[in-house]
Structures are given as C-alpha cells and as structure tokens.
Design an enzyme around this catalytic site. Structure first.
Site, PDB file in Angstrom:
ATOM      1  N   GLU A   2      29.822 -79.574 -46.040  1.00 24.04           N
ATOM      2  CA  GLU A   2      30.848 -79.281 -47.046  1.00 24.04           C
ATOM      3  C   GLU A   2      32.143 -80.061 -46.824  1.00 24.04           C
ATOM      4  O   GLU A   2      32.864 -80.357 -47.770  1.00 24.04           O
ATOM      5  CB  GLU A   2      31.148 -77.784 -47.104  1.00 24.04           C
TER       6      GLU A   2
ATOM      7  N   PHE B  21      27.945 -60.018 -44.711  1.00 27.24           N
ATOM      8  CA  PHE B  21      27.322 -61.276 -44.318  1.00 27.24           C
ATOM      9  C   PHE B  21      27.990 -62.446 -45.050  1.00 27.24           C
ATOM     10  O   PHE B  21      28.134 -62.427 -46.257  1.00 27.24           O
ATOM     11  CB  PHE B  21      25.815 -61.235 -44.636  1.00 27.24           C
ATOM     12  N   GLN B  22      28.407 -63.421 -44.299  1.00 29.40           N
ATOM     13  CA  GLN B  22      29.080 -64.629 -44.807  1.00 29.40           C
ATOM     14  C   GLN B  22      30.353 -64.300 -45.580  1.00 29.40           C
ATOM     15  O   GLN B  22      30.673 -64.946 -46.573  1.00 29.40           O
ATOM     16  CB  GLN B  22      28.112 -65.481 -45.635  1.00 29.40           C
TER      17      GLN B  22
ATOM     18  N   LYS C 263      30.323 -62.877 -55.778  1.00 25.04           N
ATOM     19  CA  LYS C 263      28.975 -63.073 -56.336  1.00 25.04           C
ATOM     20  C   LYS C 263      28.698 -62.168 -57.541  1.00 25.04           C
ATOM     21  O   LYS C 263      28.084 -62.595 -58.514  1.00 25.04           O
ATOM     22  CB  LYS C 263      27.936 -62.816 -55.240  1.00 25.04           C
TER      23      LYS C 263
ATOM     24  N   MET D  34      42.575 -96.015 -30.839  1.00 16.51           N
ATOM     25  CA  MET D  34      43.987 -95.651 -30.976  1.00 16.51           C
ATOM     26  C   MET D  34      44.431 -94.742 -29.834  1.00 16.51           C
ATOM     27  O   MET D  34      45.561 -94.850 -29.333  1.00 16.51           O
ATOM     28  CB  MET D  34      44.221 -94.970 -32.328  1.00 16.51           C
TER      29      MET D  34
HETATM   30  C1  LIG Z   1      39.345 -85.143 -36.668  1.00 14.18           C
HETATM   31  C2  LIG Z   1      40.239 -85.895 -35.754  1.00 14.18           C
HETATM   32  N1  LIG Z   1      40.173 -85.698 -34.408  1.00 14.18           N
HETATM   33  C3  LIG Z   1      40.978 -86.395 -33.583  1.00 14.18           C
HETATM   34  C4  LIG Z   1      41.878 -87.289 -34.060  1.00 14.18           C
HETATM   35  C5  LIG Z   1      42.812 -88.050 -33.114  1.00 14.18           C
HETATM   36  N2  LIG Z   1      42.546 -89.503 -33.177  1.00 14.18           N
HETATM   37  C6  LIG Z   1      43.295 -90.340 -33.906  1.00 14.18           C
HETATM   38  S1  LIG Z   1      42.748 -91.907 -33.874  1.00 14.18           S
HETATM   39  C7  LIG Z   1      41.512 -91.507 -32.822  1.00 14.18           C
HETATM   40  C8  LIG Z   1      40.536 -92.551 -32.347  1.00 14.18           C
HETATM   41  C9  LIG Z   1      39.720 -93.117 -33.440  1.00 14.18           C
HETATM   42  O1  LIG Z   1      38.675 -93.873 -32.899  1.00 14.18           O
HETATM   43  P1  LIG Z   1      37.787 -94.792 -33.798  1.00 14.18           P
HETATM   44  O2  LIG Z   1      37.339 -94.100 -34.997  1.00 14.18           O
HETATM   45  O3  LIG Z   1      36.714 -95.387 -32.947  1.00 14.18           O
HETATM   46  O4  LIG Z   1      38.794 -95.906 -34.298  1.00 14.18           O
HETATM   47  P2  LIG Z   1      39.612 -97.018 -33.492  1.00 14.18           P
HETATM   48  O5  LIG Z   1      40.942 -96.424 -33.179  1.00 14.18           O
HETATM   49  O6  LIG Z   1      38.827 -97.377 -32.271  1.00 14.18           O
HETATM   50  O7  LIG Z   1      39.711 -98.135 -34.468  1.00 14.18           O
HETATM   51  C10 LIG Z   1      41.538 -90.145 -32.518  1.00 14.18           C
HETATM   52  C11 LIG Z   1      40.600 -89.463 -31.598  1.00 14.18           C
HETATM   53  C12 LIG Z   1      41.935 -87.437 -35.468  1.00 14.18           C
HETATM   54  N3  LIG Z   1      42.816 -88.244 -36.042  1.00 14.18           N
HETATM   55  N4  LIG Z   1      41.093 -86.761 -36.269  1.00 14.18           N
END
Ligand SMILES: Cc1ncc(C[n+]2csc(CCOP(=O)(O)OP(=O)(O)O)c2C)c(N)n1
Length: 573
Positions: free
Chosen positions: A53, A115-116, A165, A481
């Site tokens: 979802e 439920f749910q 529902k 990042m």
């Molecule tokens: C759902 C979620 N969890 C954690 C983060 C924190 N976060 C920001 S950028 C990043 C790394 C992203 O890695 P990747 O998709 O491999 O991209 P890259 O930076 O290597 O290009 C994280 C963990 C986030 N933005 N969203």
C-alpha cells in the site's frame, strides 16, 4: 416516480467516476471488498493493483505530480491503512493533493479492537490536510467531492476518508446525488493578494539594488511557471529554485542561477546571502534552504508570497507578506509593475549581475578521472540521451542531489522527488504513476542501491501493467548520503552505511520479467544507456556501478549561514 438506490460501495465508484477519476491505486482486504466488487463491475476508471500500500500512495503521488490531477488511493482497514502512512506524510510535506479511501471495521465494532481495526483518522491526523469519518451511505458522494475540493484548493494536501464496512454493504443503500461544484462556508482559501501588499511589494522591488527571486514547489503546484518566467524577464532578476521548485523556470534560462540550499550552487547561495531584497514565491524557507536561521540573509528585505498564511514568517520573518495563490499574485505584480512608475535600475542590475557572474565562475564541477564512473557523469549522459525531456523521478540520497544538479529541467512537473519528507522508496512507484500518465514519454527512476530495495516488489506491478520505466540505479554499494555524512561529520566511521550483501540486480529484474543491464566501465556508459532508452515497451533496470567514494558538493556547513559551504573535499567556499 421510482428512485434508484445504490449500495455504499456503488456510491463510492459512482462518485469517483463523476469526479472524472481515471486511475485509482490500491490493494484489497476485508473491509473494502464491497468496493472492489463494485469496481469490478464498472469501466469508468482503472484500478491499479500494487504490491504494497505504501507504493499505492507514491504511485498516486507520482501520477499527481506529473499531471496536476488528484491521486486516489484505496486501502483496507488496519495494516492496509497504516501501510499508507509514509506515503500520506510524503504527500503532506510536499503539499500534494491526494484522496485516500480507507476501509474501517463496521460502525458497531469501532472501538472494540476489532479484527484489523486501526483509527486511521487518528493515526494520520498530523499528516493530512483534512479527514472525514463517513458514517452513512448517503453521505459518501458529497464527502468524496468535498475531499477532492479540499485536497486541491488552497495549499494542496492529502485528505483521508474512513469508510466503515457496514455502510458499503448491500443493505446500506441511498440515492446518488453529488455536488461537484463544492462551496464550503468553513473553508474558503484566499486567492488574491491584498492590493496594498502588492503595491508595497512592487515598491520594494523597485528600490532594490540586489534583488533575487527565490521560488519553490508552489510555482509547480499552481502551474505558474510561464508567469514566473515573464516576471523574471521583466525584472531581469536572478532566480534560484528550491529542490521542489526545479523546472519552475527552465534550468537553461540565462537568469537561472541554480538550486539553492544544502546542496545548492555557489552562485545561488551567495546571491541569496548578498541580496538586499528576496522575492520568495511559493517557497517556505525550510531548513534545507536557510541553514542557520539566525544567520540567514540579515541584510535582506523579504517579500513572501504564499497561499498558506501559516507558512509566512514561520521560520524567517517576512517584511512584506502576501497571502494568495502564487499565479494570481504574480499576475497582480506584473499588472502593478505596468501600472506604476516602476523602472528597472539598469546600473544597479548590471553591477549585481557582474557580481553573480563572478560567483558563477567559481562553480566547481566534478572531475571524471580514472575509470571509475562518476555518478554525475551518468546523469549528464541520461540528460543528453533524453534531450532533457524525460520525467525524472528520484529516490532519496546522493543520486537525488546529482539528478537535481546535473539534469536541468526545462519544464515544470518533469522533476518528481520527495523533498520534504525525503522518503527512500518513493522513486519507483512515483515513476510508475508518471509513466501511467505519460506512456509515450521517457520516465526515469533515478535511484540508489539502498532506496530501490525499499519498494522493489513493485517490479511485479510494472510487469502487470506494462509500465516501461527506465530505472537508473547509481549503485555505490552503500547508503551513500549516510556514508558522506559519516565521512564529513563523524570521523569517517561508517556505522551501518554499507550493506554487506546486495542482490544481483540484473537477475532480479529478469526474474520479474524485465530487462536487466549492468554498466561498470566508463567507456560503455553512453552506449549502454542509449540502448536502454531504445528498448520499447519493456522496463529496463540499469545497474550502474559508480565511484563509491564520491560526495555531493556543494554542501552547506552545519550551523553556518546559507553560503557557508564545502565546495569540494576539504575546501570551503
Ligand atoms: C525511509 C528512509 N529511511 C532512511 C532515510 C535516511 N537516508 C537518507 S539518504 C540515505 C541513503 C540512501 O542510499 P541510496 O538509496 O543507496 O542512495 P545514495 O545516497 O547511495 O545515492 C538514507 C539511509 C530516508 N531518507 N528514508
């Protein structure tokens, strides 16, 4: 006279059809089975069955961002509804109009931990523009019409409707009446800027010696980019866009000085820092723009145009606040410029542009040396191959910033990313929504090896609906990042930023019935990418092994002013 009665579920479907919905995105479950049965028996709109979802919300979101039409999500009560939360928050943070229809347990069981059962209205309260607890079949059509109206007017945002529902079932019937021309006494957003404020704004602009236009996502949402361009050209002002505002003016326009903020260009951040008047249009001075608010542009007079009065002076004090729809206000500003004795101060403008061009010359580009593929180089190649005309949907991380920096967007709605919430997992489903809306355009999902795994199951949905997105994964074998922050701020300690195991993305794509490709040599980059974009009617997953040590620059220095930046490893602006 006999009146025709419809079940609550049929009324849902009839209301969506009356509102000219073309697609809804969802996943079935116990409390919404009547709606699914009614959907099965109609052909006014198509239901897209996702695999999770959360993806339904992002897919609706991508559809909306690329078209401007309200996205619709359908989920069952409990886990179906709670799985939507991240997508609702993503839409809320970026002011995206969306209507989420959530099932609920029968009215008589609400509050019994049935439920749910989840109080989805309560759970989503802080991340919706509005919500409705619908409690009778006859209320359904106008509740849905109101939800659409609220979602898309004023400052847009997501609206949740909870549907128990029992009101959907065969013994709950009503006539179908819908008023699609909604008027609500209690909700009437301001449209026009106050004439006195418009006059004041134009006087302030006329007196400026160092004016900058700073525009955000509001320009895209309000379809105001042509008016914005006209205003910028009339004033011959420099213009910078936020991450959300890219494409609001063409990325190759002479007056465009790049994105501002955390990973903004040197010239954009320095222009802001040195401006004497900032004209903020549909932007909200968020912390990724301002850096330390105490040090933010102390010498500037700020004109802030926003549809949402609560956004004005929220983080940065506005000297000339203007509440109104940004397209309407820009028109008013242009009219006032014509009607008043406004004259461009050419002398001041020429020395201002000279200064800005000096900062432009300081721009530090990445260096493609050695045979490791620089991620920026991949984006440039993508830009050349697609002639800058693709819809680019991004996940979150370094790849997002590289795409924002190296793919100049010519038009609004071409750049689709989660700016406010920064939701990893957004990219692929958002690209699917955009592809559904624009089947004959190139739609790219720019992603990373971390983000793509957050909604990878949607590769299955892509096959079912033949959504031939091109996925370009800048695979740096890490959460890039996070790794960059650890390099720059945490003494190089890479705590949990390396995934010790990654799937074979080529085989993975193939196992879902798509085309998989890997690129790991610079000399094959352009050719293979070109091949990927030539493949018609198949999803192509391009796994590009990029330099795992690259950082995104510029990067603002934490706690500093807007223009305190690292411009390359170890070098400050
Ligand atoms: C759902 C979620 N969890 C954690 C983060 C924190 N976060 C920001 S950028 C990043 C790394 C992203 O890695 P990747 O998709 O491999 O991209 P890259 O930076 O290597 O290009 C994280 C963990 C986030 N933005 N969203």
């Amino acid at each position: 006279m006999t009146t025709e009665l419809f079940t609550g579920a049929e009324l849902v479907v009839k209301a969506l059809a009356a509102l000219e919905v073309k697609y809804i995105f969802g996943y079935p479950g116990g409390t919404v089975l009547d709606i699914y049965d009614a959907i099965f028996q109609q052909d006014e709109f198509e239901h897209i069955l996702v695999r999770h979802e959360q993806a339904a919300t992002h897919m609706a979101d991508g559809f909306t961002r690329s078209t401007g039409e309200v996205g619709v999500v359908l989920a069952t009560s409990g886990p179906g509804a709670t799985n939507c939360i991240t997508g609702i928050a993503t839409a809320y943070m970026d002011s995206i109009p969306m209507v989420i229809l959530s099932g609920q347990v029968p009215t008589g069981l609400i509050g019994d931990d049935a439920f749910q059962e989840t109080d989805i209205v309560g759970c989503s309260r802080p991340i919706v523009k509005h919500s409705f607890n619908c409690r009778s079949a006859e209320d359904i059509p106008n509740t849905i019409a109101k939800a659409f109206y609220i979602a898309k007017t004023g400052r847009p945002g997501p609206v949740v409707i909870e549907l128990p529902k029992d009101i959907l079932m065969p013994d709950s019937t009503a006539e179908f009446h819908i008023n699609t021309q909604v008027k609500m006494r209690s909700y009437n957003p301001n449209v026009k800027g106050h004439p006195k404020q418009i006059k004041k704004a134009v006087k302030t602009i006329a007196a400026a010696k160092k004016l900058v236009v700073y525009s955000g996502g509001g320009i895209i949402l309000a379809n105001a980019s042509e008016l914005l361009t006209e205003l910028v050209e009339t004033l011959n002002a420099p213009i910078t866009n936020t991450l959300m505002g890219l494409g609001g003016i063409s990325g190759v326009h002479d007056n465009f000085i790049g994105m501002l903020g955390m990973h903004g260009s040197i010239e954009a951040n320095k222009t802001m820092a040195n401006a004497d008047v900032i004209l903020a249009l549909g932007a909200r001075f968020d912390d990724r723009v301002t850096n330390n608010v105490k040090k933010f542009c102390p010498d500037a007079t700020i004109i802030h145009v926003d549809i949402d009065p609560t956004s004005i002076s929220k983080t940065i004090n506005a000297h000339v606040p203007v509440v109104g729809l940004v397209d309407v206000v820009i028109r008013q500003l242009l009219d006032e410029i014509k009607a008043s004795d406004y004259q461009r101060n050419e002398e001041a403008l020429s020395s201002w542009w000279q200064q800005i061009n000096g900062w432009r010359a300081e721009r530090v580009n990445y260096v493609q040396e050695g045979d490791k593929i620089k991620p920026q180089r991949v984006i440039e190649s993508m830009y050349n191959i697609t002639k800058g005309e693709a819809y680019v949907c991004s996940d979150v991380g370094q790849h997002q910033m590289f795409a924002a920096q190296y793919y100049p967007f010519a038009k609004p709605r071409q750049w689709i990313n989660s700016g406010g919430l920064g939701t990893m997992g957004f990219g692929l489903p958002a690209a699917m929504g955009a592809k559904l809306a624009h089947p004959n355009s190139h739609v790219i999902c720019v992603t990373g090896d971390g983000s793509i795994q957050m909604n990878i199951q949607e590769l299955s949905t892509c096959l079912q609906y033949n959504l031939s997105v091109v996925i370009v994964s800048l695979n740096n074998r890490s959460l890039g990042m996070v790794r960059q922050w650890q390099d720059m701020v945490y003494g190089g300690r890479h705590s949990s930023s390396y995934m010790e195991s990654l799937p074979d993305f080529v085989k993975l794509a193939e196992s879902y019935g798509h085309v998989g490709m890997q690129i790991n040599h610079l000399d094959e980059l352009d050719e293979k990418l070109e091949q990927a974009f030539l493949i018609k009617n198949r999803l192509v997953f391009v796994d590009v092994l990029v330099d795992e040590k690259e950082h995104v620059y510029p990067m603002q220095i934490r706690t500093g002013a807007i223009d305190d930046m690292w411009i390359k490893k170890g070098v400050k602006a």
